[in-house]
Enzyme design. Sequence first.
Site, short mmCIF file in Angstrom:
data_model
loop_
_atom_site.label_atom_id
_atom_site.label_comp_id
_atom_site.label_asym_id
_atom_site.label_seq_id
_atom_site.Cartn_x
_atom_site.Cartn_y
_atom_site.Cartn_z
N HIS A 71 72.95 66.43 -65.74
CA HIS A 71 73.81 65.47 -66.46
C HIS A 71 73.70 65.82 -67.94
O HIS A 71 72.62 65.70 -68.52
CB HIS A 71 73.34 64.04 -66.20
CG HIS A 71 73.42 63.65 -64.75
ND1 HIS A 71 74.54 63.05 -64.21
CD2 HIS A 71 72.55 63.81 -63.72
CE1 HIS A 71 74.36 62.85 -62.91
NE2 HIS A 71 73.15 63.30 -62.59
N ASN A 103 79.74 62.07 -64.23
CA ASN A 103 79.61 60.65 -64.60
C ASN A 103 79.44 60.46 -66.11
O ASN A 103 78.45 59.93 -66.59
CB ASN A 103 78.49 59.95 -63.81
CG ASN A 103 77.13 60.60 -63.97
OD1 ASN A 103 77.02 61.74 -64.42
ND2 ASN A 103 76.07 59.87 -63.63
N HIS A 241 70.21 66.09 -54.05
CA HIS A 241 68.90 65.44 -54.19
C HIS A 241 68.31 64.83 -52.90
O HIS A 241 68.14 63.60 -52.80
CB HIS A 241 68.90 64.41 -55.32
CG HIS A 241 70.13 63.54 -55.47
ND1 HIS A 241 70.64 62.79 -54.45
CD2 HIS A 241 70.93 63.31 -56.55
CE1 HIS A 241 71.70 62.13 -54.88
NE2 HIS A 241 71.88 62.43 -56.16
N ASN A 287 67.03 57.87 -58.81
CA ASN A 287 67.86 57.59 -57.64
C ASN A 287 68.35 58.89 -57.00
O ASN A 287 69.02 59.66 -57.67
CB ASN A 287 69.06 56.73 -58.06
CG ASN A 287 69.83 56.23 -56.85
OD1 ASN A 287 69.27 56.13 -55.76
ND2 ASN A 287 71.11 55.95 -57.03
N ASP A 314 68.54 67.77 -61.20
CA ASP A 314 69.13 66.45 -61.42
C ASP A 314 68.67 65.91 -62.78
O ASP A 314 68.33 64.73 -62.93
CB ASP A 314 68.76 65.45 -60.30
CG ASP A 314 69.66 64.21 -60.33
OD1 ASP A 314 70.54 64.14 -61.19
OD2 ASP A 314 69.45 63.30 -59.50
N HIS A 318 67.81 60.00 -70.51
CA HIS A 318 68.18 58.65 -70.99
C HIS A 318 67.49 58.41 -72.32
O HIS A 318 66.46 59.03 -72.62
CB HIS A 318 67.76 57.58 -69.98
CG HIS A 318 68.57 57.61 -68.71
ND1 HIS A 318 69.89 57.22 -68.67
CD2 HIS A 318 68.24 58.00 -67.45
CE1 HIS A 318 70.35 57.36 -67.44
NE2 HIS A 318 69.37 57.84 -66.68
#
Length: 431
Positions: A71, A103, A241, A287, A314, A318
């Site tokens: 991400h 996303n 994942h 997750n 993954d 954040h």
Amino acid sequence: MKILIKDGHILDPSQNIDCRGDIIIEDLKIQEIILKPGEQHQRHKENIRADKIIDANRHLVIPGLIDMHVHLREPGFEYKETIKTGTFAAIKGGFTAVCCMPNTNPVNDHESVTEFIIRKSKQEGFCTVYPVGAITKGQKGEELAEIGTMKNEGCVAFSDDGRPVMNSTVMKRALEYAKTFNVPIISHSEDLTLSEGGVMNEGLLSVKLGLRGIPPEAEQIMIFRDILLAESTGGGLHIAHVSTAGSVKLIREAKKRGVNITAETCPHYFSITEDAVEGYNTNAKVNPPLRTFYDIEAIKEGLADGTIDVIATDHAPHHVDEKLNPFDSAPFGISGLETALGLCLKLVQEGVLTKKALIEKMTVNPAKILGLNGGNIKTGSLANIVIIDESKEYKVKAEDFVSKGKNTPFDGWTLRGLPICTIYKGIIYEW
Ligand code: DOR
């Protein structure tokens, strides 16, 4: 500029190369590979002239790693990560190509967003970025995105990652499209009716901590559904994942039946259990959630017998303030690019995988699944190479990550095996 990588242990599973040798790079490309089979650690007197000589004696020289699941957060969440910082973290971790999940804000569900990501990564990125397009508009799970148009713009796979496609008809159509356009559908396998409100693995520990659990069946039911849909449509399915023993079993059985399916797991799913959540450690909130020792063992078996084709990070950066929230409201995710290789090499150190099998899962296998060039060291191809000091022990320091995301449960861990040099298109990054 001519670069010579000298006397390294060259390991390229795509060509079955596993011996000592030299690599000559010129004009961004690999000009020559000189293999020296049978040699151990002799040093040679230099007879090749080069502008830069990198002594790789006692080091592993492998193709630049490919991470098919990251991400990068741009556009929209630049306070968490940008294409610039995320791709620099990739280079530091030994990756020369990453696939970024859709996303973002706006979601990558339209060719204009795909075009933006590719343009920005060419302008500011440190490595190659391959966008993964959304399966459905706005990742809402309702209406299919323009898969064909987005593929033409540069998307290499499609996924609603971060969210599942709950509607089975929509998923079936996506797999049919995927077959027509010859691109894989990456399944974020999660039955929301089972996982809703959950923040960690369901079990004794979740009860003890008073946190709502996510049961393994939330993942397994959706994997089972998607296997059935891949089987009936013939569309290429890649399971993202993988975190549970039951998932490994389902994928193994599907492969035996000849279903068009591949799978990935991530370093945290074979390195730590749900115990890492103790003390309400939000850096271990991810997750799907961290599971149990039994699941770790099954994932290692799945890696060893080829059920799991790929190790991806993954990478989910954040902001520190978000992870400071109470466990229930902190976001899911682990910043993974800068610890992946060290954690993966533990699989070799423990005898779970051979070095060749590990590198395969981080280079040629993702390249094959996504139809990418790269993941190899071939004469004439772009010089994307990583040099690893396998004996180097180091302490993980989250504060030193170049990624904006310092959210790792591995802070303070001692790992062995460090990428000391990443060469991307002939540009040398040394640490
Ligand atoms: O832990 C996760 N974080 N899992 C996902 O599927 C999404 C990701 C994110 O975007 O932060």
